[in-house]
Design a protein around this motif. Structure first.
Motif, mmCIF file in Angstrom:
data_model
loop_
_atom_site.group_PDB
_atom_site.id
_atom_site.type_symbol
_atom_site.label_atom_id
_atom_site.label_comp_id
_atom_site.label_asym_id
_atom_site.label_seq_id
_atom_site.Cartn_x
_atom_site.Cartn_y
_atom_site.Cartn_z
ATOM 1 N N GLN A 151 3.759 4.541 -8.095
ATOM 2 C CA GLN A 151 4.398 5.758 -7.609
ATOM 3 C C GLN A 151 3.655 6.270 -6.366
ATOM 4 O O GLN A 151 2.452 6.062 -6.222
ATOM 5 N N PRO A 152 4.366 6.924 -5.438
ATOM 6 C CA PRO A 152 3.693 7.478 -4.248
ATOM 7 C C PRO A 152 2.668 8.531 -4.644
ATOM 8 O O PRO A 152 2.885 9.307 -5.574
ATOM 9 N N LYS A 153 1.555 8.562 -3.916
ATOM 10 C CA LYS A 153 0.476 9.504 -4.224
ATOM 11 C C LYS A 153 0.357 10.619 -3.197
ATOM 12 O O LYS A 153 -0.486 11.502 -3.326
ATOM 13 N N ASP A 154 1.199 10.574 -2.156
ATOM 14 C CA ASP A 154 1.131 11.607 -1.123
ATOM 15 C C ASP A 154 2.471 12.332 -1.050
ATOM 16 O O ASP A 154 3.289 12.239 -1.966
ATOM 17 N N ALA A 155 2.693 13.012 0.040
ATOM 18 C CA ALA A 155 3.904 13.821 0.174
ATOM 19 C C ALA A 155 5.136 12.994 0.496
ATOM 20 O O ALA A 155 6.264 13.502 0.413
ATOM 21 N N HIS A 156 4.960 11.736 0.869
ATOM 22 C CA HIS A 156 6.106 10.889 1.188
ATOM 23 C C HIS A 156 6.898 10.562 -0.084
ATOM 24 O O HIS A 156 6.316 10.483 -1.175
ATOM 25 N N PRO A 157 8.211 10.341 0.046
ATOM 26 C CA PRO A 157 9.040 10.118 -1.150
ATOM 27 C C PRO A 157 8.942 8.707 -1.724
ATOM 28 O O PRO A 157 9.549 8.429 -2.752
ATOM 29 N N PHE A 158 8.206 7.804 -1.073
ATOM 30 C CA PHE A 158 8.070 6.454 -1.622
ATOM 31 C C PHE A 158 6.722 5.859 -1.226
ATOM 32 O O PHE A 158 6.100 6.265 -0.242
ATOM 33 N N SER A 159 6.276 4.892 -2.038
ATOM 34 C CA SER A 159 5.043 4.162 -1.735
ATOM 35 C C SER A 159 5.406 2.844 -1.071
ATOM 36 O O SER A 159 6.513 2.316 -1.239
ATOM 37 N N ILE A 160 4.469 2.298 -0.286
ATOM 38 C CA ILE A 160 4.660 1.032 0.430
ATOM 39 C C ILE A 160 3.741 -0.009 -0.189
ATOM 40 O O ILE A 160 2.550 0.231 -0.395
ATOM 41 N N ASN A 161 4.280 -1.191 -0.468
ATOM 42 C CA ASN A 161 3.519 -2.232 -1.136
ATOM 43 C C ASN A 161 3.839 -3.580 -0.495
ATOM 44 O O ASN A 161 5.006 -3.883 -0.229
ATOM 45 N N THR A 162 2.816 -4.388 -0.238
ATOM 46 C CA THR A 162 3.025 -5.699 0.370
ATOM 47 C C THR A 162 2.247 -6.769 -0.391
ATOM 48 O O THR A 162 1.216 -6.483 -1.024
ATOM 49 N N GLU A 163 2.760 -7.994 -0.340
ATOM 50 C CA GLU A 163 2.089 -9.136 -0.962
ATOM 51 C C GLU A 163 2.446 -10.381 -0.161
ATOM 52 O O GLU A 163 3.606 -10.574 0.222
ATOM 53 N N LYS A 221 -3.984 -12.483 5.001
ATOM 54 C CA LYS A 221 -4.650 -13.187 3.907
ATOM 55 C C LYS A 221 -3.618 -13.496 2.826
ATOM 56 O O LYS A 221 -3.087 -12.597 2.176
ATOM 57 N N ALA A 222 -3.335 -14.783 2.664
ATOM 58 C CA ALA A 222 -2.312 -15.211 1.707
ATOM 59 C C ALA A 222 -2.952 -15.744 0.436
ATOM 60 O O ALA A 222 -3.909 -16.523 0.480
ATOM 61 N N GLU A 223 -2.394 -15.326 -0.699
ATOM 62 C CA GLU A 223 -2.800 -15.863 -1.996
ATOM 63 C C GLU A 223 -2.011 -17.148 -2.270
ATOM 64 O O GLU A 223 -0.909 -17.351 -1.741
ATOM 65 N N SER A 224 -2.549 -18.002 -3.098
ATOM 66 C CA SER A 224 -1.776 -19.159 -3.559
ATOM 67 C C SER A 224 -0.656 -18.660 -4.464
ATOM 68 O O SER A 224 -0.748 -17.570 -5.046
ATOM 69 N N SER A 253 1.317 -12.309 -7.985
ATOM 70 C CA SER A 253 1.710 -11.489 -9.133
ATOM 71 C C SER A 253 2.972 -12.059 -9.774
ATOM 72 O O SER A 253 3.740 -12.799 -9.146
ATOM 73 N N GLN A 254 3.166 -11.700 -11.026
ATOM 74 C CA GLN A 254 4.366 -12.172 -11.726
ATOM 75 C C GLN A 254 5.632 -11.621 -11.081
ATOM 76 O O GLN A 254 6.653 -12.308 -11.004
ATOM 77 N N ASP A 255 5.579 -10.384 -10.612
ATOM 78 C CA ASP A 255 6.735 -9.818 -9.926
ATOM 79 C C ASP A 255 7.064 -10.611 -8.660
ATOM 80 O O ASP A 255 8.243 -10.830 -8.339
ATOM 81 N N PHE A 256 6.038 -11.036 -7.924
ATOM 82 C CA PHE A 256 6.255 -11.827 -6.724
ATOM 83 C C PHE A 256 6.963 -13.131 -7.081
ATOM 84 O O PHE A 256 7.935 -13.540 -6.425
ATOM 85 N N LYS A 274 11.461 -22.727 -13.537
ATOM 86 C CA LYS A 274 10.033 -22.690 -13.870
ATOM 87 C C LYS A 274 9.344 -21.513 -13.189
ATOM 88 O O LYS A 274 8.508 -20.829 -13.795
ATOM 89 N N LEU A 275 9.693 -21.278 -11.918
ATOM 90 C CA LEU A 275 9.071 -20.167 -11.206
ATOM 91 C C LEU A 275 9.478 -18.837 -11.832
ATOM 92 O O LEU A 275 8.643 -17.934 -11.999
ATOM 93 N N ALA A 276 10.759 -18.706 -12.185
ATOM 94 C CA ALA A 276 11.225 -17.468 -12.816
ATOM 95 C C ALA A 276 10.535 -17.246 -14.158
ATOM 96 O O ALA A 276 10.137 -16.125 -14.499
ATOM 97 N N GLN A 277 10.371 -18.301 -14.929
ATOM 98 C CA GLN A 277 9.697 -18.184 -16.222
ATOM 99 C C GLN A 277 8.244 -17.761 -16.051
ATOM 100 O O GLN A 277 7.722 -16.985 -16.860
ATOM 101 N N SER A 278 7.587 -18.230 -14.998
ATOM 102 C CA SER A 278 6.190 -17.855 -14.779
ATOM 103 C C SER A 278 6.067 -16.393 -14.366
ATOM 104 O O SER A 278 4.986 -15.815 -14.457
ATOM 105 N N GLY A 279 7.188 -15.790 -13.932
ATOM 106 C CA GLY A 279 7.179 -14.375 -13.558
ATOM 107 C C GLY A 279 7.890 -13.483 -14.545
ATOM 108 O O GLY A 279 8.179 -12.318 -14.246
#
Length: 656
Positions: free
Chosen positions: A250-262, A586-589, A594-597, A626-631
């Motif tokens: 959830q956003p922690k500041d006054a903005h109505p949404f949080s920003i997330n990247t992966e 910086k890219a993760e393998s 994350s499972q959501d990713f 297989k990828l969907a099952q892993s997430g």
């Protein structure tokens, strides 16, 4: 005062449609037999007369020659009904041939007063008790398809812009012939070309509007579950991805949404990367929600007669009615051959009055959608709530006309109406003649969102569980602009959002419309990236540029992949606010992502396969599974598991 004919069978049709919500569709019993015959009156066959098995959800309609066939058991009762005629009930004796003649009921009255509709209440499903039945009144200046009776003491029914109504039997014949043509499938989807790879040296900025719609996913699900090939243009990858919810903070500041990247590896192209950008809308407590001024705009034209159209539509909107509070208000406008105000603006705690008005609707007539839109917005503006949630909810199969040049005239109309401050939600129903292209245009151009309701479970998800996100905007005109670092990125492409792309200069132009974000909503966008130094069959060489030099300032951002900017307005605001986020290089393998990713990448991958993307090297359904099952996580309602079952399907997807 001009006298009018009164057609009493509208009350019968009310009970027929109500029964779909009370009874499950019964399958054929062991002793069932096939009953056939002709339904007629003194002048000949009655096309589109209703034949139903009393006390069940089983029913059918007669063809253009008045013929019908239905499964029923000895001892069961068939009920025959037709608009303007007396019902006739016949108990099955064992004879497989049953011809029935109906008698027309005509009265000449100045006003119609209906007492005691005797509609079975659905207390458990709707969550409120059955009130005492009271006398109910309405005034009808003329006959109009789709309007029978309206619940609520002293309620007036106003039909605006109505001149005359053709013979009921002739209209039924026309409707039947139209519906027969649906068997050839006249569904309509806008075609588009998937986004190509672009070099940041040539196209440094990627700009688009957010899209929280998920109609494409439920429509694709419908095709697969029906064993049908999925039309290529029915697949909008971003809507498939955004059907699912992901765990963004959830956003922690006054903005109505949080920003997330992966940032991780692309599962379908070796050596490519995948960037996920996610927005999480602020979850508003119910007590903090503004009062709602809703206008249900319901298509009751002849094309809506089918079980998965008007009957499902009525049951869907009853789910929404359950969510209303005393401070909320609802009006109901219908359109067919004319636009009519069926229920004047009514407090949200008068739920039974609203439900009775919904259950009184029947299908018949042409599809003059423009008049309905005009009237719905007029009613919404007349009862506009300042700082409230003012919204038109259009429910239709999309098969309607607006002006001589329907699509362009419709765009102009809805673009004009969005200036009123009234938002738009589009609910799509049915198959065969479904007009996805028109529904999407309405939602895109009218400060709106769009859902395809393929069953009552989907209605419960969108209008019940996700009611706040679907109906309450916390930010509007949300735009995203991303600038990729050419030192790190050789090429990029946006996955989906083809019809949401904007020009770079549109980003800071507050006159340009963009998407809305609802309470608690998530929005996800994916970019496929070819890193600098990677050999790829999809990477085209770009000419050297004389004047564009990335090191013009003398600064090299080796640790930055991109900079992403967001702009949004408050729901009642005219000036946008900007947010900026820097994305590290910086890219993760993929195994460590994350499972959501993993899951959202699998959904995008499946959508790209359905579209037969030429930019996907690996199109293995087994690898997608297989990828969907892993997430597979955070799936209390089973939607993600359902997606995996769709991938597992043995259907060989083909493109029409």
């Amino acid at each position: 005062m001009k006298k009018l004919k009164m057609f009493s069978s509208g009350i019968v049709m009310l009970v027929v449609f109500a029964s779909f919500g009370v009874h499950k569709i019964a399958g054929p019993v062991q002793t069932a037999m096939t009953i056939s015959g002709v339904v007629s009156d003194d002048s000949g066959p009655l096309p589109e007369a209703t034949v139903r098995v009393k006390g069940t959800g089983r029913g059918t309609k007669t063809n253009v020659n008045g013929q019908y066939t239905i499964k029923a058991s000895k001892g069961e009762t068939l009920v025959f009904s037709f608009l303007g005629y007396k019902d006739k009930s016949v108990k099955i004796s064992g004879n497989p041939v049953l011809n029935v003649k109906l008698t027309e009921t005509v009265g000449t009255v100045n006003e119609v007063v209906v007492k005691d509709l005797h509609v079975k209440r659905e207390q458990d499903a709707l969550g409120y008790p059955a009130p005492k039945t009271t006398a109910q009144e309405l005034s009808l200046p003329s006959r109009a398809p789709g309007v029978n009776v309206v619940a609520g003491a002293s309620t007036k029914v106003m039909i605006r812009g109505y001149a005359s109504m053709p013979n009921v039997k002739e209209v039924s014949r026309q409707n039947y012939q139209q519906n027969q043509r649906l068997d050839s499938n006249t569904e309509d989807y806008d075609s588009f070309i998937e986004n190509p790879f672009e070099a940041p040296k040539n196209a440094p900025l990627s700009t688009f509007s957010i899209d929280v719609d998920n109609a494409s996913y439920t429509n694709v699900r419908r095709f697969i579950n029906n064993g049908q090939a999925v039309p290529k243009d029915a697949v909008r990858v971003e809507e498939m991805v955004n059907f699912f919810k992901y765990r963004y903070p959830q956003p922690k500041d006054a903005h109505p949404f949080s920003i997330n990247t992966e940032y991780s590896a692309s599962p379908w192209n070796n050596n490519h990367k995948l960037l996920r950008i996610g927005l999480q809308g602020k979850q508003l407590p119910t007590a903090d929600l503004p009062a709602s001024n809703l206008v249900f705009l319901i298509d009751v034209s002849g094309s809506m007669y089918a079980e998965n159209k008007l009957p499902l539509l009525v049951q869907s909107l009853k789910i929404l009615v359950r969510e209303l509070r005393a401070e909320d208000q609802v009006a109901i406008v219908v359109y067919a051959g004319a636009a009519g105000l069926v229920l004047p603006t009514t407090p949200g705690n008068e739920k039974q009055k609203i439900v009775d008005a919904l259950q009184a609707l029947t299908a018949g007539g042409s599809t003059a959608g423009g008049a309905g839109i005009q009237l719905a917005y007029q009613v919404a503006q007349e009862h506009f709530i300042k700082n409230g949630n003012n919204r038109v909810i259009l429910a239709t199969d999309g098969d309607f006309n607006v002006g001589a040049n329907s699509n362009s005239d419709m765009e102009k109309l809805i673009e004009e109406k969005r200036k009123s401050g009234v938002f738009l939600t589009c609910l799509g129903y049915g198959m065969g003649n479904y007009k996805d292209s028109k529904m999407e245009t309405l939602a895109d151009k009218g400060n709106g969102n769009y859902a395809y309701i393929d069953n009552i479970q989907e209605a419960n998800r969108f209008l019940g569980k996700e009611f706040k996100g679907s109906m309450y905007a916390i930010a509007k005109d949300v735009k995203i602009q991303i600038e990729f670092n050419p030192k790190q990125v050789a090429a990029y492409r946006l996955i989906g959002y083809e019809n949401r792309k904007l020009r770079p200069e549109d980003f800071t132009n507050d006159k340009i419309d963009a998407g809305e974000l609802g309470s608690g909503h998530t929005v996800t966008a994916l970019y496929e990236i070819i890193p600098v130094g990677v050999k790829s069959e999809f990477l085209e060489s770009t000419p050297a540029l004389k004047y564009s030099k990335t090191e013009a300032t003398g600064t090299v951002y080796n640790d930055e992949l991109a900079t992403v900017k967001f702009r949004y307005k408050k729901p009642d605001g005219d000036k946008s606010t900007e947010m900026v986020e820097v994305i590290g290089n910086k890219a993760e393998s993929l195994s460590n992502a994350s499972q959501d990713f993993k899951f959202c990448a699998a959904v995008a991958w499946f959508g790209l396969k359905l579209r037969e993307s030429k930019l996907v090297a690996n199109q293995s359904s087994e690898d997608i599974k297989k990828l969907a099952q892993s997430g597979l996580t955070n799936d209390a309602d089973g939607y993600k598991a359902e997606f995996i079952r769709l991938v597992e399907s043995d259907i060989k997807f083909s493109v029409r």
